[in-house]
Design an enzyme around this catalytic site. Structure first.
Site, mmCIF file in Angstrom:
data_model
loop_
_atom_site.group_PDB
_atom_site.id
_atom_site.type_symbol
_atom_site.label_atom_id
_atom_site.label_comp_id
_atom_site.label_asym_id
_atom_site.label_seq_id
_atom_site.Cartn_x
_atom_site.Cartn_y
_atom_site.Cartn_z
ATOM 1 C CE LYS A 258 5.531 -0.832 4.967
ATOM 2 N NZ LYS A 258 6.208 -2.144 5.082
ATOM 3 N N GLY B 158 0.837 -1.188 0.000
ATOM 4 C CA GLY B 158 0.000 0.000 0.000
ATOM 5 C C GLY B 158 0.876 1.243 0.000
ATOM 6 C CB VAL C 133 5.020 4.674 2.435
ATOM 7 C CG1 VAL C 133 5.769 5.157 3.668
ATOM 8 C CG2 VAL C 133 5.043 3.150 2.356
ATOM 9 C CG ASP D 254 10.349 -8.742 -0.366
ATOM 10 O OD1 ASP D 254 10.829 -9.018 -1.471
ATOM 11 O OD2 ASP D 254 9.419 -7.941 -0.223
#
Length: 770
Positions: A505, A489, A491, A602
């Site tokens: 966030k 989403g 920030v 990640d």
């Protein structure tokens, strides 16, 4: 124009300018003596032109004049001290001068004394000066300090050390508000630190408390949550320099040209910061919400939420004193006990309790009540016993830095803090406690607590921000404040009430990541503390909103520099190496040095954030996983991550380990060194991709990598032939057949393998996206 007329006009202009400059020069003076008073047309300046003293009219429609000190370069005019706040002068012939007795005096047009320093004894030849720290000082001819304005503040405190109180002399430091923004006469509100143990700051409205800081624990006032979160409050209380005395030290705030404490006409205590591009703004202020107003919920009442609307509840074991008043929203009457205590109670109360003694219920996260008694005891056990043995004791707390506090009678002025806070042990009748006393009194508790995904018994505490404060901080999620957009989403940059910037966030409702990743990131980052990991400050879970609040890093993410032709030059080799080794140390902490063994899963350039000094911080732990004990490998049927950064064994088989992060780190190094994106490593048909040189068994550990980077290892292993190569199917025209191929579907990615007829034993993996 004739020649004569020209010279007459030029001569007149020169005469006018000369007199104008002379007037301007004479209008500024640097000291006041008996022979050189300050008139209403003049100003007294500090040596470095920081402060100015003179006559001013706060309301342009008024004829009343006051003498005050203000910041010379700040606009609009900000007055910090007023001489004659109760006795304005009304004519232009007034002056500030040195009298025959050596006192500094304000005289009206008839030479009547309006105000005086009132020093006892004669002192011929006194001189008044304005210092660069904002003090009006009266010195003797020999330089002895006779009087200064810091001993008599009005509504403001500037940086420096100020007397809080002195029990020997009876001196007290207080600041009193203006009547209004346009009227400097004495207002309704006073702020100060009364002499008590432990000390705490107050704002009074008249003689009644209006706000209270909570006691001082040698480092902070425990009722001010902002001082409990690595926050520069700018205020320190120093005790013991002299017997029975205490001093307040007001600090200069970072990144502020000027700073000061001030009590406003409405009773709000503010720590103000001035910067040229923004003007004055409050880095901290109180009271702001109704919860912070003294005694808002009455005796044994607790304000539930730290938000604009006042909502009160009774402590467990108590009920509203008047249901009718509470139903109208009038909570000042507070609460009363539902069951009498056995200690000190009558025979019926003892029978009701079955002869069993009273107990204590621990209530956490509170601003502790007022009117405590301080006891010098050995430890918390003794504190508990002393309260238990005293029938009038209604509760106790043992606070680090203070010690034992006990309360007798009513408990007043409590509210739940948004983070931090203290534990109150409330005395209750045995029947109110049940078999296993549990604190169930905090509805919608703050801070939020969740169990760990790996150990339910291991819980975390995380500050909980209300949605309204986030709306204010981001200006209703203004697009101007948007820092970026990810799969999670958007920030946003936000500025909290204390002036600190944060990154917020916001979980998108359309995001593939949900509550699991949200909770995972909260629990992991709240437990992990390292200079190369981004710091989580809190969260917001309200309505349909799920948000994480992080420290704000002004240089954003690494990719904004690395792949921008205009900015990549800012990343010289020294900075790139510093980023590489910083990320390596962060990963080493995750893998081996933290309380948890964490696999990030990640790692990529957009998840490496840069602080103001370009130091790297690893972020985004939504996909991270915890390893327990001696576990080395994990597996999953749900392969998630970023193509190009995922290790082959994870992409194809769902197997992840520390070496999965090492793979991502290797890709990261390639990008940092080359300045090219991983998906741009395309070569001709005679060359393999750089990403081919990576076999899980050959990858070093992060500890070995850190040793290599720091120069501790002088001998490095020889690179080996790659186990597989990665190529686009569209470029593999030289493959004429495919045999023994299998395909595994993972988020639209398919993989297979072919025998390479050009080299014996080489297996080439093919990756394609549907």
């Amino acid at each position: 124009m004739g020649r004569r007329e020209f010279f007459v006009k030029v001569g007149f202009l020169c005469f006018f300018l000369f007199n104008l400059f002379s007037f301007a020069y004479c209008s500024v003076i640097y000291n006041i003596t008996a022979s050189r008073p300050l008139s209403s047309e003049q100003t007294l300046n500090s040596p470095r032109q920081i402060f100015e003293l003179g006559f001013f009219t706060p309301n342009n429609n008024s004829h009343n004049q006051y003498v005050g000190i203000w910041f010379k370069e700040v606009s609009p005019q900000t007055v910090i001290w007023v001489v004659n706040r109760e006795n304005p002068v009304t004519n232009s012939s007034a002056s500030l001068t040195i009298g025959s007795d050596g006192n500094l005096r304000l005289l009206d047009g008839q030479q009547n004394s309006i105000w005086s320093t009132n020093i006892s004894g004669q002192s011929n030849g006194s001189i008044a000066l304005l210092s660069d720290d904002g003090k009006l000082v009266l010195n003797s001819i020999a330089g002895e300090n006779l009087w200064d304005s810091s001993q008599h503040p009005t509504d403001s405190l500037l940086p420096g050390t100020w007397l809080a109180y002195n029990n020997t002399t009876g001196e007290r430091l207080t600041v009193t508000s203006w009547k209004s923004d346009k009227d400097p006469s004495v207002g309704d509100f006073t702020a100060g630190v009364p002499p008590q143990t432990p000390p705490q700051a107050f704002v009074w409205k008249g003689s009644k408390p209006h706000w209270r800081s909570g006691p001082w624990d040698k480092t902070k006032f425990i009722g001010i949550p902002e001082m409990d979160a690595d926050y520069q409050s700018g205020l320190t209380l120093i005790e013991g320099l002299q017997p029975g005395s205490a001093y307040l030290t007001v600090s200069v705030l970072r990144n502020c040209s000027y700073s000061m404490f001030v009590i406003s006409p409405t009773g709000v205590l503010r720590f103000l910061c001035w910067v040229e591009v923004r003007g004055w703004y409050a880095r901290w202020e109180a009271p702001v919400t109704p919860c912070e107003v003294y005694g808002a919920c009455g005796p044994f009442g607790v304000c539930q939420r730290y938000e604009p609307n006042l909502t009160c509840r009774c402590l467990k074991g108590f009920v509203p004193k008047s249901d009718e008043e509470w139903s109208k929203g009038n909570w000042t009457g507070g609460c009363v006990r539902r069951n009498e205590l056995s200690c000190g109670g009558n025979a019926s109360s003892i029978n009701t309790q079955g002869g069993k003694p009273d107990g204590f219920l621990k209530i956490g996260g509170l601003k502790l009540p007022d009117l405590s008694e301080f006891l010098k005891v050995f430890d918390e056990i003794e504190c508990h016993q002393r309260c238990l043995n005293k029938c009038s004791c209604s509760g106790y707390a043992y606070v680090n830095g203070i010690g034992c506090l006990i309360w007798t009678g009513s408990l007043l002025d409590m509210h739940e803090l948004p983070f931090g806070g203290q534990d109150l042990n409330l005395r209750l009748a045995h029947t109110e406690l049940g078999e296993t006393p549990v604190d169930t009194s905090r509805e919608n508790s703050q801070p939020i607590m969740w169990g760990s995904t790996s150990e339910d018994k291991d819980s975390i505490e995380l500050p909980l921000f209300d949605f309204h404060s986030i709306i204010v901080a981001t200006n209703n999620f203004d697009i101007v404040n948007k820092l970026g957009q990810g799969g999670y989403g958007p920030v946003y940059k936000g500025t909290l009430q204390d002036g600190n910037d944060v990154a917020i966030k916001r979980l998108s409702s359309s995001s593939g990541q949900g509550m699991t990743e949200f909770k995972n990131e909260m629990m992991l980052i709240s437990k992990l503390q390292h200079r190369n990991l981004v710091r989580l400050l809190g969260c917001c879970i309200e309505r349909e909103e799920k948000m994480l609040i992080y420290e704000y890093l002004p240089n954003k993410s690494l990719d904004t520099y690395l792949f921008d032709p205009a900015r990549k030059a800012e990343l010289d080799w020294s900075r790139r190496f510093n980023i590489i080794i910083g990320v390596a140390r962060g990963l080493l902490y995750l893998h081996r040095d933290s309380c948890l063994r964490v696999i990030h899963r990640d790692l990529k350039v957009s998840n490496i954030l840069l602080d103001e000094k370009m130091n790297p911080k690893i972020s985004d732990f939504g996909l991270a996983r915890i390893f327990e004990g001696t576990q080395d490998l994990g597996s999953t049927h749900r392969v998630v991550g970023t193509i190009g950064y995922m290790a082959p064994e994870y992409l194809l088989g769902g197997i992840f380990s520390e070496k999965s992060d090492v793979f991502g780190f290797g890709v990261l190094i390639l990008e940092i060194v080359s300045g090219r994106k991983v998906n741009s490593f395309q070569y001709d048909k005679q060359h393999m991709s750089l990403l081919a040189y990576d076999n899980a068994a050959d990858r070093p550990t992060m500890s070995a990598i850190v040793s290599m980077l720091s120069g501790e290892k002088s001998t490095l292993p020889e690179p080996k032939q790659p186990t597989f190569t990665f190529q686009n199917i569209s470029s593999n025209n030289h493959f004429q057949s495919q045999s023994n191929s299998t395909w595994h579907g993972n988020h639209g990615v398919k993989a297979g393998y072919k025998h390479d007829r050009r080299s014996t034993g080489r297996v080439i993996f093919l990756i394609r996206s549907d």
